[in-house]
Scaffold this active site. Structure first.
Site, PDB file in Angstrom:
ATOM      1  N   SER A   1      36.986 -50.080 -51.451  1.00 34.66           N
ATOM      2  CA  SER A   1      37.533 -48.590 -51.124  1.00 34.66           C
ATOM      3  C   SER A   1      36.300 -48.478 -52.079  1.00 34.66           C
ATOM      4  O   SER A   1      35.734 -46.834 -51.666  1.00 34.66           O
ATOM      5  CB  SER A   1      39.019 -48.045 -52.384  1.00 34.66           C
ATOM      6  OG  SER A   1      38.602 -46.445 -51.589  1.00 34.66           O
TER       7      SER A   1
ATOM      8  N   THR B   1      37.291 -36.165 -60.690  1.00 31.76           N
ATOM      9  CA  THR B   1      36.232 -35.823 -60.388  1.00 31.76           C
ATOM     10  C   THR B   1      36.325 -34.351 -59.409  1.00 31.76           C
ATOM     11  O   THR B   1      36.249 -32.957 -59.742  1.00 31.76           O
ATOM     12  CB  THR B   1      34.788 -35.997 -60.654  1.00 31.76           C
ATOM     13  OG1 THR B   1      34.798 -37.465 -61.199  1.00 31.76           O
ATOM     14  CG2 THR B   1      33.863 -35.618 -60.545  1.00 31.76           C
TER      15      THR B   1
ATOM     16  N   LYS C   1      32.430 -46.423 -50.455  1.00 29.32           N
ATOM     17  CA  LYS C   1      32.111 -44.871 -50.385  1.00 29.32           C
ATOM     18  C   LYS C   1      30.691 -44.662 -50.074  1.00 29.32           C
ATOM     19  O   LYS C   1      30.286 -43.975 -50.050  1.00 29.32           O
ATOM     20  CB  LYS C   1      33.094 -44.222 -50.985  1.00 29.32           C
ATOM     21  CG  LYS C   1      34.225 -43.901 -50.052  1.00 29.32           C
ATOM     22  CD  LYS C   1      35.215 -42.823 -50.965  1.00 29.32           C
ATOM     23  CE  LYS C   1      35.873 -43.843 -52.477  1.00 29.32           C
ATOM     24  NZ  LYS C   1      36.939 -43.984 -51.692  1.00 29.32           N
ATOM     25  N   LYS C   2      30.296 -45.798 -51.712  1.00 25.13           N
ATOM     26  CA  LYS C   2      29.071 -45.808 -52.316  1.00 25.13           C
ATOM     27  C   LYS C   2      28.310 -46.281 -51.219  1.00 25.13           C
ATOM     28  O   LYS C   2      26.819 -45.738 -51.399  1.00 25.13           O
ATOM     29  CB  LYS C   2      29.100 -46.251 -53.196  1.00 25.13           C
ATOM     30  CG  LYS C   2      30.201 -45.684 -54.346  1.00 25.13           C
ATOM     31  CD  LYS C   2      29.821 -44.593 -54.909  1.00 25.13           C
ATOM     32  CE  LYS C   2      30.700 -43.940 -55.793  1.00 25.13           C
ATOM     33  NZ  LYS C   2      30.276 -42.524 -56.694  1.00 25.13           N
TER      34      LYS C   2
ATOM     35  N   HIS D   1      30.653 -44.418 -60.111  1.00 26.67           N
ATOM     36  CA  HIS D   1      31.951 -44.534 -60.602  1.00 26.67           C
ATOM     37  C   HIS D   1      32.657 -45.024 -61.876  1.00 26.67           C
ATOM     38  O   HIS D   1      32.291 -46.028 -61.984  1.00 26.67           O
ATOM     39  CB  HIS D   1      32.267 -45.184 -58.852  1.00 26.67           C
ATOM     40  CG  HIS D   1      33.685 -45.046 -58.882  1.00 26.67           C
ATOM     41  ND1 HIS D   1      34.078 -44.141 -58.154  1.00 26.67           N
ATOM     42  CD2 HIS D   1      34.890 -45.841 -59.035  1.00 26.67           C
ATOM     43  CE1 HIS D   1      34.760 -44.188 -57.695  1.00 26.67           C
ATOM     44  NE2 HIS D   1      35.426 -44.853 -58.407  1.00 26.67           N
ATOM     45  N   SER D   2      33.443 -44.387 -61.543  1.00 24.92           N
ATOM     46  CA  SER D   2      34.186 -44.806 -63.196  1.00 24.92           C
ATOM     47  C   SER D   2      36.204 -44.994 -62.347  1.00 24.92           C
ATOM     48  O   SER D   2      36.647 -43.957 -61.333  1.00 24.92           O
ATOM     49  CB  SER D   2      34.996 -43.660 -63.940  1.00 24.92           C
ATOM     50  OG  SER D   2      35.837 -43.570 -64.722  1.00 24.92           O
TER      51      SER D   2
ATOM     52  N   ASP E   1      24.118 -43.762 -58.063  1.00 22.25           N
ATOM     53  CA  ASP E   1      24.894 -43.024 -58.258  1.00 22.25           C
ATOM     54  C   ASP E   1      25.902 -43.869 -59.711  1.00 22.25           C
ATOM     55  O   ASP E   1      25.383 -45.399 -59.969  1.00 22.25           O
ATOM     56  CB  ASP E   1      26.038 -42.995 -57.386  1.00 22.25           C
ATOM     57  CG  ASP E   1      27.435 -42.568 -57.315  1.00 22.25           C
ATOM     58  OD1 ASP E   1      27.260 -41.460 -57.850  1.00 22.25           O
ATOM     59  OD2 ASP E   1      27.979 -41.978 -55.712  1.00 22.25           O
TER      60      ASP E   1
END
Length: 309
Positions: free
Chosen positions: A185, A122, A189-190, A84-85, A82
């Site tokens: 945070s 997103t 989630k990841k 994330h930005s 995955d």
């Protein structure tokens, strides 16, 4: 021995280092509602002002991950990856990267976020598609990832629920920018999504959530180091956000552009370059390519030959 939340908050307020047990007790209270909003906000402010060291941040990440359901992906034919930005104007990378990686043999269960400050998230972009469900049940999410290779959804109540509540309170208590809280945070989630590798896109510049280069570097280091401490392989790229990444800005327009790039109808040099660079890093991280040169060739081919679309 009962750990009183007010005493734990007091300790962090006074600059003490919290143990994993103390952090776990706080996170449990955040998740089950036994901590009031005032107490959660007080902890967030204490952490914002006095910081959390690397060990505390790992403990917070692990506790928030364990506060809800974690996903597992047995019997898949490729790695679970995955990206994330930290967000930016015209940043539609996820809508390109997820199908590119899936076309290269990875699986991408992307649990994405909504807008942060002036940037659209997103999930907001996916909401621009009529009928798209950004909060499906986890069984539907699991099925989509296995059948298609990727899916983009919003955070559900049973995945890292402590993070969902803490984030909402941070948003109204001016503590969003705290790097340890931001790191925990993102990673909770990841980790709950069952990843084998994460590529982080940290934006820097006047249009970024974190405009100062040194702060962007600090966040990138924090995420990579805390991820390692929590058992997740991660790499971070720092990318420019001194101007919009894409030629369009706005959730529906950006979504349309991403689809047009995937299908070859339009080109956007900057957006495509960042998407391919991050995708290539992910392939190396997941063992789908031996080096960046091989990875770059694979992701370019997946985009150009229509496999990603």
């Amino acid at each position: 021995m009962t750990l009183l939340p007010q005493e734990i908050i007091r300790a962090k307020r006074d600059g003490a280092r919290l143990s994993a047990a103390e952090i776990g007790a706080l996170v449990a209270g955040v998740a089950d509602g036994s901590l009031s909003d005032a107490q959660v906000g007080a902890f967030a402010m204490a952490a914002f002002l006095n910081g959390l060291d690397r060990g505390e941040t790992v403990a917070l990440t692990r506790a928030m991950t364990a506060s809800g359901r974690t996903l597992a992906w047995p019997r898949l034919s490729g790695p679970v990856l995955d990206k994330h930005s930290t967000g930016g104007v015209g940043d539609t990378v996820s809508l390109l990267l997820a199908p590119i990686l899936a076309a290269c043999g990875a699986y991408v269960p992307m649990i994405a976020g909504r807008g942060l400050g002036h940037t659209g998230g997103t999930v907001d972009k996916m909401d621009a598609i009529p009928g798209y469900r950004t909060r499906p049940d986890l069984d539907s999410f699991d099925r989509a990832v296995r059948e298609v290779g990727c899916a983009i959804v919003g955070q559900t109540p049973d995945v890292a629920p402590a993070d969902g509540r803490l984030y909402a309170i941070r948003d109204v208590t001016a503590t969003v920018e705290a790097i340890p809280l931001l790191t925990a945070s993102i990673l909770s989630k990841k980790l709950a999504a069952g990843l084998a590798g994460l590529v982080m896109d940290v934006k820097t510049g006047s249009g970024a959530f974190m405009p100062e280069l040194e702060r962007s570097r600090e966040l990138a280091r924090s995420i990579v180091e805390v991820a390692a401490g929590a058992g997740l392989k991660a790499v971070a790229l720092i990318t420019d956000m001194d101007q919009p990444l894409a030629a369009t800005a706005g959730n529906a327009l950006e979504t349309r552009l991403a689809i047009d790039i995937l299908t070859g109808r339009r080109a956007d040099v900057a957006l495509t370059e960042v998407s391919l660079a991050l995708s290539a890093e992910a392939l190396v991280l997941g063992g789908l390519a031996g080096d960046r040169t091989e990875a770059r060739a694979r992701v370019e081919r997946a985009l150009s030959d229509g496999a990603a679309a």
